[in-house]
Design a protein around this motif. Structure first.
Motif, PDB file in Angstrom:
ATOM      1  N   LEU A 174      -5.671 -92.752   4.992  1.00 37.80           N
ATOM      2  CA  LEU A 174      -6.056 -91.849   3.908  1.00 37.80           C
ATOM      3  C   LEU A 174      -7.572 -91.784   3.703  1.00 37.80           C
ATOM      4  CD1 LEU A 174      -3.223 -92.573   1.318  1.00 37.80           C
ATOM      5  CD2 LEU A 174      -3.257 -91.021   3.280  1.00 37.80           C
ATOM      6  N   GLY A 175      -8.328 -92.063   4.744  1.00 35.12           N
ATOM      7  CA  GLY A 175      -9.753 -91.768   4.713  1.00 35.12           C
ATOM      8  C   GLY A 175     -10.658 -92.904   4.301  1.00 35.12           C
ATOM      9  N   ASP A 176     -11.942 -92.599   4.270  1.00 34.82           N
ATOM     10  CA  ASP A 176     -13.023 -93.564   4.044  1.00 34.82           C
ATOM     11  C   ASP A 176     -12.950 -94.710   5.044  1.00 34.82           C
ATOM     12  OD1 ASP A 176     -14.241 -92.073   2.133  1.00 34.82           O
ATOM     13  OD2 ASP A 176     -14.057 -93.528   0.523  1.00 34.82           O
ATOM     14  N   ILE A 177     -12.987 -94.337   6.293  1.00 34.50           N
ATOM     15  CA  ILE A 177     -13.050 -95.307   7.373  1.00 34.50           C
ATOM     16  C   ILE A 177     -14.407 -95.999   7.368  1.00 34.50           C
ATOM     17  CG2 ILE A 177     -12.783 -95.624   9.861  1.00 34.50           C
ATOM     18  CD1 ILE A 177     -11.399 -92.814   9.833  1.00 34.50           C
ATOM     19  N   VAL A 178     -15.439 -95.243   7.010  1.00 33.50           N
ATOM     20  CA  VAL A 178     -16.818 -95.745   7.081  1.00 33.50           C
ATOM     21  C   VAL A 178     -17.402 -95.909   5.678  1.00 33.50           C
ATOM     22  CG1 VAL A 178     -17.125 -94.648   9.315  1.00 33.50           C
ATOM     23  CG2 VAL A 178     -17.842 -93.439   7.246  1.00 33.50           C
ATOM     24  N   GLY A 179     -18.670 -96.342   5.649  1.00 28.30           N
ATOM     25  CA  GLY A 179     -19.370 -96.566   4.389  1.00 28.30           C
ATOM     26  C   GLY A 179     -19.312 -98.021   3.973  1.00 28.30           C
ATOM     27  N   TRP A 194     -27.440 -95.292   6.788  1.00 29.21           N
ATOM     28  CA  TRP A 194     -27.435 -96.301   7.853  1.00 29.21           C
ATOM     29  C   TRP A 194     -26.297 -96.038   8.837  1.00 29.21           C
ATOM     30  CZ3 TRP A 194     -23.860-100.126   9.157  1.00 29.21           C
ATOM     31  CH2 TRP A 194     -24.317-101.134  10.020  1.00 29.21           C
ATOM     32  N   THR A 195     -25.119 -95.710   8.287  1.00 25.19           N
ATOM     33  CA  THR A 195     -23.950 -95.441   9.131  1.00 25.19           C
ATOM     34  C   THR A 195     -24.146 -94.180   9.957  1.00 25.19           C
ATOM     35  OG1 THR A 195     -22.513 -96.505   7.492  1.00 25.19           O
ATOM     36  CG2 THR A 195     -21.452 -95.059   9.112  1.00 25.19           C
ATOM     37  N   PRO A 206     -20.436-103.176   7.758  1.00 21.91           N
ATOM     38  CA  PRO A 206     -21.317-103.316   8.913  1.00 21.91           C
ATOM     39  C   PRO A 206     -20.736-102.893  10.261  1.00 21.91           C
ATOM     40  CG  PRO A 206     -20.309-105.433   8.440  1.00 21.91           C
ATOM     41  CD  PRO A 206     -19.781-104.465   7.414  1.00 21.91           C
ATOM     42  N   ASP A 207     -19.457-102.499  10.317  1.00 21.16           N
ATOM     43  CA  ASP A 207     -18.828-102.233  11.615  1.00 21.16           C
ATOM     44  C   ASP A 207     -18.152-100.863  11.662  1.00 21.16           C
ATOM     45  OD1 ASP A 207     -19.225-104.707  13.226  1.00 21.16           O
ATOM     46  OD2 ASP A 207     -18.172-105.628  11.529  1.00 21.16           O
ATOM     47  N   PRO A 208     -18.915 -99.777  11.523  1.00 20.68           N
ATOM     48  CA  PRO A 208     -18.275 -98.454  11.512  1.00 20.68           C
ATOM     49  C   PRO A 208     -17.627 -98.081  12.839  1.00 20.68           C
ATOM     50  CG  PRO A 208     -20.682 -98.250  11.566  1.00 20.68           C
ATOM     51  CD  PRO A 208     -20.368 -99.692  11.286  1.00 20.68           C
ATOM     52  N   GLU A 209     -18.263 -98.408  13.962  1.00 22.85           N
ATOM     53  CA  GLU A 209     -17.702 -98.023  15.263  1.00 22.85           C
ATOM     54  C   GLU A 209     -16.326 -98.661  15.475  1.00 22.85           C
ATOM     55  OE1 GLU A 209     -22.237 -98.186  15.837  1.00 22.85           O
ATOM     56  OE2 GLU A 209     -20.695 -99.421  14.873  1.00 22.85           O
ATOM     57  N   HIS A 210     -16.226 -99.938  15.193  1.00 28.78           N
ATOM     58  CA  HIS A 210     -14.957-100.646  15.396  1.00 28.78           C
ATOM     59  C   HIS A 210     -13.854-100.028  14.539  1.00 28.78           C
ATOM     60  CE1 HIS A 210     -12.351-104.111  16.284  1.00 28.78           C
ATOM     61  NE2 HIS A 210     -11.950-103.982  15.032  1.00 28.78           N
ATOM     62  N   SER A 234      -6.056 -97.203   3.777  1.00 22.92           N
ATOM     63  CA  SER A 234      -7.118 -96.369   3.227  1.00 22.92           C
ATOM     64  C   SER A 234      -8.343 -97.218   2.969  1.00 22.92           C
ATOM     65  CB  SER A 234      -6.658 -95.722   1.909  1.00 22.92           C
ATOM     66  OG  SER A 234      -7.597 -94.762   1.450  1.00 22.92           O
ATOM     67  N   ASP A 235      -9.494 -96.571   2.926  1.00 22.53           N
ATOM     68  CA  ASP A 235     -10.743 -97.208   2.497  1.00 22.53           C
ATOM     69  C   ASP A 235     -11.039 -98.490   3.275  1.00 22.53           C
ATOM     70  OD1 ASP A 235     -11.604 -95.545  -0.071  1.00 22.53           O
ATOM     71  OD2 ASP A 235      -9.434 -95.781  -0.129  1.00 22.53           O
ATOM     72  N   LEU A 236     -11.105 -98.346   4.595  1.00 26.18           N
ATOM     73  CA  LEU A 236     -11.469 -99.480   5.442  1.00 26.18           C
ATOM     74  C   LEU A 236     -12.941 -99.847   5.269  1.00 26.18           C
ATOM     75  CD1 LEU A 236      -8.909 -98.092   6.869  1.00 26.18           C
ATOM     76  CD2 LEU A 236      -9.710 -99.219   8.925  1.00 26.18           C
ATOM     77  N   HIS A 237     -13.754 -98.848   5.072  1.00 27.49           N
ATOM     78  CA  HIS A 237     -15.180 -99.018   4.782  1.00 27.49           C
ATOM     79  C   HIS A 237     -15.894 -99.971   5.746  1.00 27.49           C
ATOM     80  CE1 HIS A 237     -15.574 -96.325   1.463  1.00 27.49           C
ATOM     81  NE2 HIS A 237     -14.555 -96.872   0.825  1.00 27.49           N
ATOM     82  N   SER A 238     -15.668 -99.716   7.035  1.00 31.28           N
ATOM     83  CA  SER A 238     -16.421-100.415   8.086  1.00 31.28           C
ATOM     84  C   SER A 238     -16.297-101.932   8.007  1.00 31.28           C
ATOM     85  CB  SER A 238     -17.903-100.005   8.040  1.00 31.28           C
ATOM     86  OG  SER A 238     -18.062 -98.622   8.231  1.00 31.28           O
ATOM     87  N   ASN A 239     -15.158-102.410   7.517  1.00 25.60           N
ATOM     88  CA  ASN A 239     -14.910-103.843   7.381  1.00 25.60           C
ATOM     89  C   ASN A 239     -13.975-104.280   8.514  1.00 25.60           C
ATOM     90  OD1 ASN A 239     -14.001-106.435   6.656  1.00 25.60           O
ATOM     91  ND2 ASN A 239     -14.156-106.004   4.472  1.00 25.60           N
ATOM     92  N   LYS A 240     -14.545-104.761   9.600  1.00 30.60           N
ATOM     93  CA  LYS A 240     -13.780-105.133  10.789  1.00 30.60           C
ATOM     94  C   LYS A 240     -12.786-106.250  10.506  1.00 30.60           C
ATOM     95  CE  LYS A 240     -14.416-107.022  15.477  1.00 30.60           C
ATOM     96  NZ  LYS A 240     -13.500-108.179  15.276  1.00 30.60           N
ATOM     97  N   GLU A 241     -13.223-107.287   9.815  1.00 29.65           N
ATOM     98  CA  GLU A 241     -12.363-108.447   9.580  1.00 29.65           C
ATOM     99  C   GLU A 241     -11.123-108.056   8.775  1.00 29.65           C
ATOM    100  OE1 GLU A 241     -15.857-109.619  11.275  1.00 29.65           O
ATOM    101  OE2 GLU A 241     -15.751-108.556   9.363  1.00 29.65           O
TER     102      GLU A 241
END
Length: 253
Positions: free
Chosen positions: A34-39, A84-85, A42-46, A7-14
Motif C-alpha cells: 500500500l505504498g511508501d516504499i521509500v522515505g 536524499w532518496t 537508509p535502504d531505498p534500493e533494497h 505498507s510504509d516500508l520507508h527504506s527500512n531493510k531490517e
C-alpha cells in the motif's frame, strides 16, 4: 483468498526483511503493498527491489510520489530524506538498466486497486495518496470520517498513518494495544476502514514492524520484531538523514 498486506516500508531493510520472512513462513503466496516504499530510511534500493519482486500489486504512496513531484508540504526531516532518496534512485544517462527500470517502475504505480469488495489505497478512498484516516477522526472529526465511508463500498485497506487498526461504521476505532496478533471479522454487508500499519516506521507506541493478512472473512495483524538498532546506526551513518528519524524507531513513535 489469503493476502499479505504491507505498507510504509520507508527504506527500512531490517524491518522489511523480517516481515517478508514472516510472511513466507506462513506460506502466503500473494502480497499487496500500500505504498511508501521509500522515505525516511537508509535502504531505498533494497526495499524497492523487495516489493517489486514479491508484491502482486503496489499502489502509490505520498513519499513515492514526492520523488517525482514536490515535497514542499513535508516536514523538514521528511523533505530532506526525499531529496536524499531521489539523489540515490534517480537515473542518469550513464546509469545501469536496473536503476532505470527501478525508477520507471516507481513512476508508474497506480493510485488504487480493487479486488471484489476490497479496495486498496495508501491514504483514503477519497484521496488515495495523501488523505490521512486518523485513529482519532471518529470523535475529533466525525464529518470527515463519514465522508470517507460514503466514498466506498465494502472494505477499504490503507496505510499512511503508521497506526494499525480498524474503523467501523459507528466511527469507533480499534487498535492493537500492544498485541502480538489481532484478528477482527469482516462480515459481508458492513463497511470497514482497515489500516494495516507500518513495516518500517511504526507510530503506535510499539516499535515492532506491523503488517496484516486478509481473507474473505477477517483481517489479522502481526507484529514482527526486528533489529531496529542496525537501522538506526545506518541512518546516522548517512551523514544526511536526521537523527530524529533514527531515534523514533526505538520508540515506535
Amino acid at each position: 483468498m489469503k493476502l499479505a498486506l504491507v505498507s510504509d516500508l520507508h527504506s527500512n531493510k531490517e524491518a522489511a526483511d523480517a516481515v517478508f520472512a514472516h510472511i513466507r513462513a506462513q506460506g502466503i503466496q500473494t502480497m499487496i503493498c500500500l505504498g511508501d516504499i521509500v522515505g525516511y530510511g537508509p535502504d531505498p534500493e533494497h526495499c524497492v527491489d523487495l516489493v517489486r519482486g514479491h508484491a502482486e500489486v503496489t499502489v502509490l504512496g505520498n513519499h513515492d510520489e514526492a520523488l517525482f513531484h514536490d515535497a514542499a508540504d513535508f516536514n523538514p526531516h521528511a523533505r530532506l530524506a526525499i531529496d536524499w532518496t531521489r539523489d540515490r534512485l534517480r537515473p542518469r544517462w550513464w546509469s545501469s538498466s536496473e536503476r532505470k527500470s527501478r525508477w520507471r517502475w516507481l513512476s508508474q504505480l497506480p493510485h488504487r486497486h480493487t479486488m471484489g469488495r476490497y479496495s486498496f489505497v495508501h491514504g483514503s478512498t477519497r484521496d488515495p495518496v495523501r488523505e490521512y484516516v486518523l485513529s482519532t477522526d471518529g470523535f475529533l472529526n466525525p464529518a470527515k470520517l463519514r465522508g470517507i465511508f460514503d466514498s466506498f463500498e465494502g472494505v477499504a485497506f490503507c496505510g499512511h498513518t503508521h497506526h494499525p487498526g480498524i474503523h467501523s461504521e459507528d466511527l469507533r476505532f480499534q487498535g492493537l494495544e500492544g498485541a502480538d496478533e489481532l484478528t477482527v471479522a469482516l462480515p459481508e454487508g458492513h463497511k470497514f476502514i482497515v489500516n494495516v500499519g507500518s513495516v518500517g516506521q511504526p507510530r503506535d507506541g510499539d516499535n515492532r514492524a506491523c503488517y496484516a493478512v486478509v481473507t474473505e472473512e477477517a483481517v489479522t495483524w502481526h507484529r514482527v520484531a526486528y533489529d531496529y538498532r542496525a537501522t538506526m546506526d545506518k541512518i546516522m551513518a548517512t551523514g544526511a538523514l536526521h537523527e530524529i528519524l533514527a531515534r523514533r524507531l526505538a520508540l515506535g513513535k
